[in-house]
Design a protein around this motif. Structure first.
Motif, PDB file in Angstrom:
ATOM      1  N   ASN A  82       0.838  -1.209   0.000  1.00 15.09           N
ATOM      2  CA  ASN A  82       0.000   0.000   0.000  1.00 15.09           C
ATOM      3  C   ASN A  82       0.866   1.250   0.000  1.00 15.09           C
ATOM      4  OD1 ASN A  82      -2.352  -1.342  -0.082  1.00 15.09           O
ATOM      5  ND2 ASN A  82      -2.850  -1.150   2.092  1.00 15.09           N
ATOM      6  N   ARG A  83       1.901   1.220   0.883  1.00 12.11           N
ATOM      7  CA  ARG A  83       2.776   2.394   1.006  1.00 12.11           C
ATOM      8  C   ARG A  83       3.468   2.721  -0.319  1.00 12.11           C
ATOM      9  NH1 ARG A  83       4.885   0.508   5.463  1.00 12.11           N
ATOM     10  NH2 ARG A  83       6.779  -0.100   4.389  1.00 12.11           N
ATOM     11  N   ALA A  84       3.931   1.661  -0.975  1.00 18.06           N
ATOM     12  CA  ALA A  84       4.679   1.881  -2.224  1.00 18.06           C
ATOM     13  C   ALA A  84       3.733   2.044  -3.412  1.00 18.06           C
ATOM     14  CB  ALA A  84       5.614   0.711  -2.464  1.00 18.06           C
ATOM     15  N   GLY A  85       2.443   1.823  -3.175  1.00 17.79           N
ATOM     16  CA  GLY A  85       1.460   1.903  -4.276  1.00 17.79           C
ATOM     17  C   GLY A  85       1.782   0.891  -5.355  1.00 17.79           C
ATOM     18  N   SER A  86       2.215  -0.291  -4.961  1.00 16.15           N
ATOM     19  CA  SER A  86       2.630  -1.318  -5.934  1.00 16.15           C
ATOM     20  C   SER A  86       1.517  -1.606  -6.923  1.00 16.15           C
ATOM     21  CB  SER A  86       2.990  -2.614  -5.205  1.00 16.15           C
ATOM     22  OG  SER A  86       3.964  -2.356  -4.245  1.00 16.15           O
ATOM     23  N   HIS A  87       1.934  -1.709  -8.188  1.00 14.34           N
ATOM     24  CA  HIS A  87       0.956  -2.001  -9.229  1.00 14.34           C
ATOM     25  C   HIS A  87       0.537  -3.468  -9.132  1.00 14.34           C
ATOM     26  CE1 HIS A  87      -1.175  -1.632 -12.926  1.00 14.34           C
ATOM     27  NE2 HIS A  87      -0.489  -2.645 -13.454  1.00 14.34           N
ATOM     28  N   GLU A  88       1.562  -4.356  -9.089  1.00 13.13           N
ATOM     29  CA  GLU A  88       1.266  -5.781  -8.918  1.00 13.13           C
ATOM     30  C   GLU A  88       1.120  -6.036  -7.422  1.00 13.13           C
ATOM     31  OE1 GLU A  88       4.318  -8.423 -10.282  1.00 13.13           O
ATOM     32  OE2 GLU A  88       3.121 -10.194  -9.782  1.00 13.13           O
ATOM     33  N   ARG A  89      -0.004  -6.558  -7.002  1.00  9.88           N
ATOM     34  CA  ARG A  89      -0.250  -6.721  -5.561  1.00  9.88           C
ATOM     35  C   ARG A  89      -0.557  -8.187  -5.284  1.00  9.88           C
ATOM     36  NH1 ARG A  89      -1.334  -1.584  -3.894  1.00  9.88           N
ATOM     37  NH2 ARG A  89      -2.787  -2.012  -2.212  1.00  9.88           N
ATOM     38  N   ILE A 135       6.665 -16.253   3.176  1.00 10.50           N
ATOM     39  CA  ILE A 135       5.598 -15.271   2.919  1.00 10.50           C
ATOM     40  C   ILE A 135       6.242 -14.122   2.145  1.00 10.50           C
ATOM     41  CG2 ILE A 135       3.918 -13.715   4.001  1.00 10.50           C
ATOM     42  CD1 ILE A 135       3.803 -15.671   6.365  1.00 10.50           C
ATOM     43  N   ALA A 136       5.836 -13.997   0.880  1.00 10.72           N
ATOM     44  CA  ALA A 136       6.498 -13.010   0.013  1.00 10.72           C
ATOM     45  C   ALA A 136       5.474 -12.054  -0.562  1.00 10.72           C
ATOM     46  CB  ALA A 136       7.218 -13.737  -1.109  1.00 10.72           C
ATOM     47  N   ASP A 137       5.929 -10.792  -0.806  1.00 16.27           N
ATOM     48  CA  ASP A 137       5.005  -9.819  -1.417  1.00 16.27           C
ATOM     49  C   ASP A 137       5.652  -9.200  -2.638  1.00 16.27           C
ATOM     50  OD1 ASP A 137       6.635  -7.511  -0.697  1.00 16.27           O
ATOM     51  OD2 ASP A 137       5.965  -7.861   1.366  1.00 16.27           O
ATOM     52  N   THR A 138       4.893  -8.373  -3.341  1.00 16.24           N
ATOM     53  CA  THR A 138       5.442  -7.694  -4.521  1.00 16.24           C
ATOM     54  C   THR A 138       5.592  -6.201  -4.218  1.00 16.24           C
ATOM     55  OG1 THR A 138       3.166  -7.627  -5.322  1.00 16.24           O
ATOM     56  CG2 THR A 138       4.580  -9.338  -6.235  1.00 16.24           C
ATOM     57  N   GLY A 139       5.930  -5.896  -2.946  1.00 19.28           N
ATOM     58  CA  GLY A 139       6.125  -4.511  -2.521  1.00 19.28           C
ATOM     59  C   GLY A 139       7.554  -4.040  -2.820  1.00 19.28           C
ATOM     60  N   PRO A 140       7.991  -2.984  -2.142  1.00 19.59           N
ATOM     61  CA  PRO A 140       9.297  -2.390  -2.453  1.00 19.59           C
ATOM     62  C   PRO A 140      10.484  -3.204  -1.935  1.00 19.59           C
ATOM     63  CG  PRO A 140       8.247  -1.241  -0.623  1.00 19.59           C
ATOM     64  CD  PRO A 140       7.263  -2.237  -1.095  1.00 19.59           C
ATOM     65  N   GLY A 141      10.232  -4.167  -1.030  1.00 29.41           N
ATOM     66  CA  GLY A 141      11.328  -4.965  -0.473  1.00 29.41           C
ATOM     67  C   GLY A 141      12.068  -4.213   0.623  1.00 29.41           C
ATOM     68  N   ILE A 142      13.086  -4.844   1.215  1.00 32.32           N
ATOM     69  CA  ILE A 142      13.878  -4.204   2.280  1.00 32.32           C
ATOM     70  C   ILE A 142      15.315  -4.104   1.778  1.00 32.32           C
ATOM     71  CG2 ILE A 142      14.715  -4.448   4.670  1.00 32.32           C
ATOM     72  CD1 ILE A 142      12.145  -6.023   5.277  1.00 32.32           C
ATOM     73  N   PRO A 143      15.913  -2.895   1.806  1.00 31.80           N
ATOM     74  CA  PRO A 143      17.289  -2.775   1.315  1.00 31.80           C
ATOM     75  C   PRO A 143      18.214  -3.762   2.051  1.00 31.80           C
ATOM     76  CG  PRO A 143      16.375  -0.624   1.849  1.00 31.80           C
ATOM     77  CD  PRO A 143      15.385  -1.630   2.309  1.00 31.80           C
ATOM     78  N   ASP A 195      14.731 -13.453   2.822  1.00 32.05           N
ATOM     79  CA  ASP A 195      15.355 -14.179   1.703  1.00 32.05           C
ATOM     80  C   ASP A 195      16.203 -13.212   0.873  1.00 32.05           C
ATOM     81  OD1 ASP A 195      16.001 -15.637  -0.512  1.00 32.05           O
ATOM     82  OD2 ASP A 195      14.021 -16.521  -0.779  1.00 32.05           O
ATOM     83  N   PRO A 196      17.553 -13.399   0.847  1.00 35.94           N
ATOM     84  CA  PRO A 196      18.402 -12.443   0.109  1.00 35.94           C
ATOM     85  C   PRO A 196      18.240 -12.564  -1.408  1.00 35.94           C
ATOM     86  CG  PRO A 196      19.723 -14.264   0.981  1.00 35.94           C
ATOM     87  CD  PRO A 196      18.319 -14.482   1.459  1.00 35.94           C
ATOM     88  N   ASN A 197      17.713 -13.703  -1.868  1.00 27.07           N
ATOM     89  CA  ASN A 197      17.643 -13.921  -3.322  1.00 27.07           C
ATOM     90  C   ASN A 197      16.316 -13.482  -3.933  1.00 27.07           C
ATOM     91  OD1 ASN A 197      20.190 -15.195  -3.230  1.00 27.07           O
ATOM     92  ND2 ASN A 197      19.175 -17.034  -2.438  1.00 27.07           N
ATOM     93  N   TYR A 198      15.390 -13.081  -3.098  1.00 27.73           N
ATOM     94  CA  TYR A 198      14.078 -12.704  -3.631  1.00 27.73           C
ATOM     95  C   TYR A 198      14.134 -11.285  -4.179  1.00 27.73           C
ATOM     96  CZ  TYR A 198       8.975 -12.487  -3.941  1.00 27.73           C
ATOM     97  OH  TYR A 198       7.685 -12.368  -4.399  1.00 27.73           O
ATOM     98  N   GLN A 199      13.757 -11.119  -5.450  1.00 24.18           N
ATOM     99  CA  GLN A 199      13.938  -9.834  -6.124  1.00 24.18           C
ATOM    100  C   GLN A 199      12.658  -9.000  -6.216  1.00 24.18           C
ATOM    101  OE1 GLN A 199      16.984  -8.914  -7.021  1.00 24.18           O
ATOM    102  NE2 GLN A 199      17.879 -10.901  -6.490  1.00 24.18           N
ATOM    103  N   LYS A 200      11.490  -9.686  -6.248  1.00 20.88           N
ATOM    104  CA  LYS A 200      10.249  -8.967  -6.584  1.00 20.88           C
ATOM    105  C   LYS A 200       9.730  -8.069  -5.481  1.00 20.88           C
ATOM    106  CE  LYS A 200       7.906 -11.841  -9.969  1.00 20.88           C
ATOM    107  NZ  LYS A 200       6.788 -12.762 -10.132  1.00 20.88           N
ATOM    108  N   GLY A 201      10.168  -8.260  -4.248  1.00 26.15           N
ATOM    109  CA  GLY A 201       9.679  -7.509  -3.100  1.00 26.15           C
ATOM    110  C   GLY A 201      10.382  -8.034  -1.865  1.00 26.15           C
TER     111      GLY A 201
END
Ligand code: FAD
Length: 544
Positions: free
Chosen positions: A442-449, A466-474, A517-523
């Motif tokens: 919601n915060r990032a206004g992700s298009h793919e949710r 548990i994975a999301d398509t948000g902005p991820g964590i640096p 997960d360090p390898n997860y790219q989508k969020g």
């Protein structure tokens, strides 16, 4: 012309028959042997053999007119020789035997073949009996049929006993087939030896070649190898197996019970030395409907419990946050007092005393606040199914997902072994992680949710991601997110940065592991692992 006596007839016929006692269709093969055998024996022995044989024997002409009967024939049919000689064998017929049987009989024997079959006969006194009859044609030297020999037994009792067994078997089979519970019997090699209609339906519904083996595998983590565990051979009842995503029916629940029984081996080798085999009767009852109803009611209750826990958690977070805020100036005051004490200047004494009093009051305030922090209530630690807990959390969230346009990709392991834990605490952790996903997108206004939830089993661990398509964590913040009051977004927002701290605390209490997960790219993808519940444990009082 005088009528020949039965004795004369038998001698006459016996002379002819003795050489032909072996049926015509096996005549050729044994000709040589037979000649040699009969030469060595006195002729009268053949006559006595027929007379005293314990089977009803009759010798007829080509039209089945009786020429000779032995004693056993009289015992079986009730007819003496004087009453039946000269009559046709049809005298014995009950007429309830189908015509086709007689047709086959004559069709066979007319072709010089041996006929064997069963027909219904009637005794002299009128009682019916089932005759097991063999008719063999006797051939003359030209190879033509000269007589027939008939041998029969009364097999009514054997037939009745067999029929009783067959009827009972059919009755048992119909009862078993009518049962709404799937039943299957497995031998010691785990081979299916008997099953019912419901079990056959499971084969197609679950899309498993042998559902019994699938359920035994599912029970094994909790119950061990049933065949090698002598304790288990006492049987078990109502072990629940949850099966995920089967066909269009979704999640299903089955209650499994097992009963062992031993059966004597029917093999001829073990006729005198009895051998027995163990069999397992596995009953698989589909309890999905009841469980779904229960689940519906449970979800209502859970909503209240979780709301209460959420409330407690927010009070805790607020108080802990306030204590965190108070601690910072108190630490600075403490440092100032230390410096003043070292300098020991008289002019600073009043200030030092004042700061001392402030520090004391601060410490007391902290203590008071600490006492006000409500505890998250402890719940019973029992074997729990993580799929079940995640499923419940998703049900609780269904409206929120809809409202936020979020698609949930639920990929559970079809069957999960239990883990030992507190259902409430685990539910709270999963709820927190899903909350984080929704908030981040919601915060990032992700298009793919999309939220993807996967469960899997790896050796003795149950893994959840548990994975999301948000902005991820640096990358540089991935470890810090588990520290108290750390947030990836600006201060002053609703979240105080204690959610993941609580999740980590609960996971640790369950002897589990958590990480990003360090390898997860989508969020962002959070991986959790919990040790599988040790076998035979039903509940414990607390964590180890
Ligand atoms: P039948 O009129 O005797 O015959 C019925 C059908 O049998 C006919 O339609 C025909 O197809 C066939 N058939 C009859 N006689 C001949 C023949 N000579 N050649 C070719 N086909 C023929 N029957 C019993 O019910 N119980 C017995 O224990 C019994 N034992 C027998 C023992 C021997 C050695 C033989 C040769 C026959 C025996 N039979 C027995 C058969 C019996 O002779 C009768 O054929 C049968 O009983 C039917 O009798 P029926 O009067 O109803 O019909």
């Amino acid at each position: 012309m005088t009528k020949p006596t039965p004795e004369y007839l038998l001698t006459e016929i016996a002379a002819e028959v003795a050489d032909q006692l072996i049926p015509a269709d096996v005549e050729e093969a044994s000709k040589g042997q037979r000649g040699k055998q009969s030469q060595n024996l006195p002729f009268s022995l053949f006559v006595k053999t027929v007379e005293q044989a314990p089977i009803a024997i009759s010798i007829t002409d080509k039209k089945a007119n009786i020429l000779y009967i032995n004693d056993a024939f009289t015992s079986v049919t009730g007819y003496k020789a004087s009453e039946i000689l000269g009559m046709n064998e049809s005298k014995l017929s009950d007429k309830s035997t189908p015509r086709q049987v007689y047709y086959d009989l004559w069709h066979t024997i007319s072709r010089k073949k041996v006929w064997h079959g069963q027909l219904v006969n009637r005794k002299k006194q009128g009682q019916r009996y089932l005759a097991d009859l063999t008719i063999a044609p006797m051939l003359n030297e030209k190879g033509d049929i000269s007589h027939f020999i008939g041998m029969h037994r009364d097999v009514t009792q054997t037939h009745n006993a067999e029929q009783l067994v067959t009827n009972q078997k059919q009755l048992i089979e119909s009862v078993i087939n009518a049962s709404p519970v799937a039943m299957v019997v497995l031998d010691e090699k785990k081979k299916v030896v008997l099953d019912n209609q419901m079990y056959k339906m499971l084969i197609s519904e679950l899309d498993k070649n042998e559902p019994a083996l699938f359920f035994l595998d599912a029970l094994e983590p909790d119950m061990g190898d049933l065949w090698n565990d002598s304790d288990r051979k006492r049987g078990f009842a109502n072990y629940e197996v949850r099966v995920e995503g089967v066909g269009r029916r979704g999640t299903r629940w089955f209650s499994c019970s097992g009963n062992w029984f031993t059966e004597s081996d029917s093999c001829a080798d073990n006729f005198f030395v009895k051998q027995s085999r163990d069999y397992l009767l596995l009953s698989i009852n589909d309890i999905s409907l009841q469980r779904r109803q229960q689940e519906h009611m449970q979800i209502q209750a859970l909503r209240t419990v979780l709301a209460e826990e959420e409330h407690i958690r927010s009070i805790r977070e607020t108080l802990l946050g306030a204590m965190h805020q108070i601690c910072q100036p108190l630490n600075q005051i403490n440092a100032a007092i230390q410096i003043m004490a070292q300098r020991n200047e008289v002019s600073n004494k009043p200030l030092q005393d004042l700061l001392g009093q402030v520090q004391l009051m601060g410490a007391e305030t902290l203590k008071t606040l600490q006492n006000c922090v409500p505890e998250i209530p402890e719940t019973a630690v029992v074997p729990v199914n993580v799929n079940q807990l995640l499923h419940e959390v998703m049900l609780l969230y269904s409206n929120k997902f809809l409202a936020n346009g979020i698609i949930v990709d639920w990929l559970p392991n079809p069957v999960l072994p239990s883990i030992l834990g507190s259902a409430n605490k685990l539910r709270m952790s999963f709820k927190q992680l899903i909350d984080n996903c929704v908030n981040a997108m919601n915060r990032a206004g992700s298009h793919e949710r999309m939220i993807k939830i996967i469960t899997a089993v790896d050796n003795d661990w149950v893994n959840v991601s548990i994975a999301d398509t948000g902005p991820g964590i640096p990358q540089n913040q991935r470890n810090k997110v588990f520290e108290p009051f750390f947030t990836t977004h600006g201060m002053g927002e609703v979240q105080a940065g204690m959610g993941l701290v609580m999740v980590k605390e609960i996971v640790t209490q369950h002897n589990g592991m958590i990480g990003i997960d360090p390898n997860y790219q989508k969020g962002c993808c959070v991986n959790l692992s919990f040790p599988v519940c040790p076998k035979n444990i039903t509940s414990v009082n607390g964590y180890e």
